[in-house]
Design a protein around this motif. Sequence first.
Motif: not given
Length: 366
Positions: A127-133
Motif C-alpha cells: 500500500l501507499h506508505e501513508g495508508r498502511v494503518e
Amino acid sequence: MSKRPIILLLPGLLCDASIWEAQRAALAPFAEIRIADFSQFDSIEAMARSALALADEPLIAIGHSMGARVAMEMIRLAPERIEKLVLIDTGVDPRRDGEEAKRQVMIDLAYAEGMGALADRWLPPMLHEGRVEDQTLLAPLKAMVMRATPEQHHRQLQALLNRPNVRPHLPNIACPTLVMVGRQDRWSPLAQHEEMASLIPNAELVVIEESGHMSLLEQSEQVSRALLRFLGFENDETSADVAAGGEVNTMSENGSPDRIPDTPLFDRKRSLRGYRINKMAMGLGNPVNREAFRENESAYLDRFGLTPEEKEAVMTRNWREMVRLGGNLFFILKISAVDPVRITEIGAHQAGMEHADFLRDRLGKK
C-alpha cells in the motif's frame, strides 16, 4: 444492435473477484464482464489457458499484478484473441536472485500461523506508505486474503517463481495497450512501467496518483476512469443508458425532459466523478471516522484521495460546488452530522441564494 464486448478481469496474487468490484461496476454498462479465478493453478501458462477458455470470442484483457502477467501470457499464446490489453501494477522479468528464499518465508508463515498472519505481514508494503494503518482499506484486503488458503498461496507463488521472461515479447504486442501504475507502488515501481510502455508498440502509460500496488482499491475511481477513457466508454452516456437497460432522455408526460430545472442530474457520469467525495462522506457514518474528521479535516480528506478542488469545496462547506463535483446530497449530508448546519442553509447554498431570500422565495416563509 452490435454485440457487447467481453472484458476479462484477471486478479493478482491472493486476490479474488472482490478486488475488481469498483471497476466491474463502472464497466458493466458497456460490456460483458467475466472475472477469472486462479486459485487452483500453479503456473502462469495454466492460468492463461484457463482465462482464454472463459470465452470463444475476442477479449479485452485487464490484469492486475500477477493477473497482468497472465494477460501477457494470453497474448503470447493467442494474440488474435486479445483486442485490447491493460497491464496494472506488474512486471515483466523472470525470478530475481534471492527471491525464492524470500517467498519461502511467506509460504512457511501462512502454513505455520495462518492467512491472517500472512495478511498482516504481506499487505502493508503493498500500500501507499501513508495508508498502511488505514483500516477502511486494510479490512477488506485482509478479509480477501483470509478467504484464500495456505495451499492456494503456495501454488500461486510457485507460478510466480517460475514465471516466464516477458521482456523479449513486449515489442510483439500489436493491440492497443494501457500500462497503469500507482505512483507510490513500492513493489512494482513507476520506472519499471515506464520501461514497459516504451517497449510495447502503441502503448500508453497512466500513473495513478496517491496509490501503492493495490491501486484497484486504493484509488478505484482513478483506475475506473482511466479504463473507461482507454476503452472509449467515458463520454458514451447514451450507450451506458442503453446497456444498463434504461432509456435515453426520459420524457415526462407533457413531452419535456424529465428533470428538475436548475438541479444537477445525478447521472452515471456525475456519480463516477463524485466517487471520492461520496465515499469520504459515507465514511462519516463510522464514529471513529467522525472523530478523525473533527481532529484533522484535511488529513481525513487526504485518506480518500480528494483533489485540491474537492477538498476546498468540502472544507469551505460549499454545498453547491460539492454537488457540481458529483457529490450526492444524501451522502454529503453526513458532513452535517459532524459540523451541524440547517438543511435550509444547504438548500440556499445549492440555489446560490442568501438564506433569508431562500426562505422567503423558495419556502414562502416571512
